[in-house]
Design an enzyme around this catalytic site. Structure first.
Site, PDB file in Angstrom:
ATOM      1  N   THR A 103      13.824   4.869  10.085  1.00 35.77           N
ATOM      2  CA  THR A 103      14.479   3.823  10.327  1.00 35.77           C
ATOM      3  C   THR A 103      14.305   2.426   9.697  1.00 35.77           C
ATOM      4  OG1 THR A 103      15.012   4.858  12.255  1.00 35.77           O
ATOM      5  CG2 THR A 103      15.821   2.633  12.366  1.00 35.77           C
TER       6      THR A 103
ATOM      7  N   GLN B  12       0.701  -9.518  -6.174  1.00 35.43           N
ATOM      8  CA  GLN B  12       0.388 -10.931  -6.298  1.00 35.43           C
ATOM      9  C   GLN B  12       1.201 -11.687  -7.350  1.00 35.43           C
ATOM     10  OE1 GLN B  12      -1.618 -12.497  -4.324  1.00 35.43           O
ATOM     11  NE2 GLN B  12      -2.699 -10.845  -3.427  1.00 35.43           N
TER      12      GLN B  12
ATOM     13  N   SER C 140       4.996  -6.889  -1.862  1.00 31.26           N
ATOM     14  CA  SER C 140       4.718  -6.592  -0.229  1.00 31.26           C
ATOM     15  C   SER C 140       5.239  -8.223   0.179  1.00 31.26           C
ATOM     16  CB  SER C 140       3.437  -6.851  -0.008  1.00 31.26           C
ATOM     17  OG  SER C 140       2.945  -6.740   1.469  1.00 31.26           O
ATOM     18  N   GLY C 141       6.051  -8.191   1.401  1.00 30.02           N
ATOM     19  CA  GLY C 141       6.516  -9.550   1.827  1.00 30.02           C
ATOM     20  C   GLY C 141       5.391 -10.596   2.134  1.00 30.02           C
ATOM     21  N   HIS C 142       4.371 -10.085   2.769  1.00 28.59           N
ATOM     22  CA  HIS C 142       3.392 -11.053   3.426  1.00 28.59           C
ATOM     23  C   HIS C 142       2.679 -11.923   2.396  1.00 28.59           C
ATOM     24  CE1 HIS C 142      -0.619  -8.980   3.538  1.00 28.59           C
ATOM     25  NE2 HIS C 142      -0.051  -8.061   3.132  1.00 28.59           N
TER      26      HIS C 142
ATOM     27  N   THR D 184       0.852  -1.218  -0.017  1.00 33.25           N
ATOM     28  CA  THR D 184       0.038   0.111   0.035  1.00 33.25           C
ATOM     29  C   THR D 184       0.685   1.156   0.070  1.00 33.25           C
ATOM     30  OG1 THR D 184      -1.656  -1.106   1.024  1.00 33.25           O
ATOM     31  CG2 THR D 184      -1.727   1.185   1.183  1.00 33.25           C
TER      32      THR D 184
ATOM     33  N   ASN E  98      -5.664  -9.710  -7.415  1.00 33.48           N
ATOM     34  CA  ASN E  98      -5.816 -10.419  -6.562  1.00 33.48           C
ATOM     35  C   ASN E  98      -7.094 -11.333  -6.025  1.00 33.48           C
ATOM     36  OD1 ASN E  98      -6.230  -7.786  -6.338  1.00 33.48           O
ATOM     37  ND2 ASN E  98      -7.503  -8.295  -4.291  1.00 33.48           N
TER      38      ASN E  98
ATOM     39  N   CYS F  51      -9.328  -6.994   2.153  1.00 29.19           N
ATOM     40  CA  CYS F  51      -9.718  -5.697   2.531  1.00 29.19           C
ATOM     41  C   CYS F  51     -11.098  -5.188   2.457  1.00 29.19           C
ATOM     42  CB  CYS F  51      -8.843  -4.578   1.780  1.00 29.19           C
ATOM     43  SG  CYS F  51      -7.199  -5.169   1.794  1.00 29.19           S
TER      44      CYS F  51
HETATM   45  C1  PLP Z   1      -2.512  -6.635  -5.622  1.00 28.59           C
HETATM   46  C2  PLP Z   1      -2.635  -6.068  -4.289  1.00 28.59           C
HETATM   47  N1  PLP Z   1      -2.165  -5.003  -4.001  1.00 28.59           N
HETATM   48  C3  PLP Z   1      -1.636  -4.278  -2.914  1.00 28.59           C
HETATM   49  C4  PLP Z   1      -2.181  -4.949  -1.865  1.00 28.59           C
HETATM   50  C5  PLP Z   1      -1.952  -4.503  -0.397  1.00 28.59           C
HETATM   51  O1  PLP Z   1      -0.833  -5.134   0.347  1.00 28.59           O
HETATM   52  P1  PLP Z   1      -0.299  -4.728   1.844  1.00 28.59           P
HETATM   53  O2  PLP Z   1      -1.150  -5.332   2.751  1.00 28.59           O
HETATM   54  O3  PLP Z   1       1.201  -5.132   1.829  1.00 28.59           O
HETATM   55  O4  PLP Z   1      -0.494  -3.163   1.951  1.00 28.59           O
HETATM   56  C6  PLP Z   1      -2.609  -6.261  -1.941  1.00 28.59           C
HETATM   57  C7  PLP Z   1      -3.070  -6.922  -0.518  1.00 28.59           C
HETATM   58  O5  PLP Z   1      -3.788  -7.899  -0.599  1.00 28.59           O
HETATM   59  C8  PLP Z   1      -2.947  -6.783  -3.175  1.00 28.59           C
HETATM   60  O6  PLP Z   1      -3.318  -7.954  -3.323  1.00 28.59           O
END
Ligand code: PLP
Length: 407
Positions: free
Chosen positions: A244, A184, A206-208, A76, A154, A332
């Site tokens: 940091t 994704q 994004s890492g997660h 994000t 996603n 989300c």
């Molecule tokens: C395509 C896409 N963009 C952005 C995000 C947001 O990622 P983050 O949770 O790392 O902000 C997601 C999370 O579902 C995603 O699937």
């Protein structure tokens, strides 16, 4: 619920941290806790660890210059930086192109840009979930400053032709900045910023989503891209992202990408086989089913499937009674009862848009788990259809007065 018994099929929402990633992070959560900006030797050791992690990510993305990788807190933040930073870096232009099926982390920012006086084109998608390159070219204008189009969706897993769209952008006007939200894609698909994606200026991830923890992301920013910093303050990341450094998570992100790349080809084939088995077994056992995005190139791990005449929430609730975790839209937005903006943009009929479930697999899923889902799911759908005013339980088919659906 016993975590050992959970069947986790919601990996596009988030993933479990890989044990190897956790192991790599431990020293930086314990004895190597120093601030990389400090001058003493132990702190300089953490600076070198960050440099090695940055180099490893840069190598994993086609051998880009490590200086082109910025660490952020999440995708994000990377998307906000890419969009708002590019607008600030190109004040003479006021037009942005995106699609109507982006994640809220792009859509929300683009809508904010609109409120601030920018013109935003939200490209429509076809029934397969993809954009028409002809319409894309027609949308480009001398006032366009930025194109932001996701690498893979996603919700449906539909993959966009980023190589083609970024090339068309640069052939039309080399000064337009091209951004892709590859959250994704990274870890699931090859991402080569020196070859197929050489026309991409900015890329978020994004890492997660790839077995690193939540709270770490990255933004690839090609050298020479006009993009002003979004987080302002300290000198970190060469003054392009203040704050940091999150040392343990940076180390974890680099280790996670390494692991994904080491086994990507085998994982991709195995995961796709499991996904395809789930898809065909559910399609064979249950009438009035449609796979959203079928026919389009899709991520190997994602199945977005609609069961006409029932509610996705009911299915998720019943699946969760069996320890099965899935989702009915992006995590989300699933707090609301609004139908998915992605499925609506694909013109999925309303009888199916509410009855959609997304299964998203990872390398940790097994055949047994998929068999368990195949074993329980047809009965879940049958139970819910018993309550549906449109379903004839005698004939196991829609009632004659039910809204028509295309098969
Ligand atoms: C395509 C896409 N963009 C952005 C995000 C947001 O990622 P983050 O949770 O790392 O902000 C997601 C999370 O579902 C995603 O699937």
């Amino acid at each position: 619920m016993d975590p050992m018994k959970i069947i986790y099929l919601d990996n596009n929402a988030t993933t479990r941290v890989a044990p190897e990633v956790y192991q790599a992070m431990i020293p930086y959560l314990t004895e190597d806790y120093f601030n990389p900006s400090s001058m003493y030797e132990p702190a300089q050791q953490t600076t070198r660890a960050i440099a090695a992690a940055r180099k490893s990510l840069a190598d994993g993305m086609g051998g880009v210059d490590p200086k082109e990788i910025l660490f952020t807190s999440c995708a994000t933040e990377s998307n906000n930086t890419a969009i708002m930073g590019t607008a600030r870096g190109n004040p003479n232009r006021r037009h942005i192109i995106t699609t109507s099926v982006e994640h809220p982390a792009v859509l929300g920012v683009c809508k904010e840009m609109e409120r601030n006086g920018y013109r935003v084109t939200f490209l429509a998608v076809d029934g397969g979930g993809n954009v028409d390159p002809g319409e894309f070219i027609r949308a480009l204008s001398p006032d366009t400053l930025l194109v932001t189009i996701m690498h893979a969706n996603n919700e449906t897993g539909v993959m966009f032709p980023i190589e083609q769209l970024s090339r068309l952008t640069k052939e039309t006007d080399a000064s337009i900045v091209f951004h892709t939200d590859a959250t994704q894609a990274v870890g699931k698909l090859p991402v080569d910023l020196m070859r197929e994606l050489r026309y991409v200026d900015l890329l978020s991830f994004s890492g997660h989503k790839l077995h690193a923890p939540k709270g770490i992301g990255a933004l690839f920013m090609r050298r020479g891209t006009r993009c002003r910093p979004y987080m302002i303050g300290g000198h970190q990341e060469d003054g392009r992202r203040a704050g940091t450094e999150n040392v343990p998570y940076i180390i974890g992100l680099a280790r996670a990408l390494q692991l994904a790349l080491e086994s990507r080809e085998q994982d991709e084939a195995r995961i796709a086989r499991l996904r395809d088995r789930l898809e065909s077994a559910l399609g064979d056992a249950i009438p009035c089913v449609q796979v959203n995005g079928k026919g389009a190139p899709r991520l190997p791990n994602t199945l977005n499937i609609s069961f006409h005449y029932i509610e996705g929430e009911g299915m998720l609730y019943q699946l969760s009674e069996f320890g099965i975790c899935a989702s009915s839209g992006s995590a989300c937005t699933s707090g609301s009862l609004e139908p998915s903006h992605v499925l609506r943009a694909m013109k999925v009929p309303f009888t199916a848009v509410h009855g959609s479930v997304r299964f998203s697999l990872s390398r940790y899923n097994t055949e047994d788990e998929i068999d368990r889902v195949i074993g329980v799911f047809p009965q879940i759908v049958a139970n819910l259809r018993k309550l549906s005013p449109y379903w004839d339980n005698e004939r196991n088919a829609p009632r004659p007065d039910a809204p028509i659906v295309s098969p």
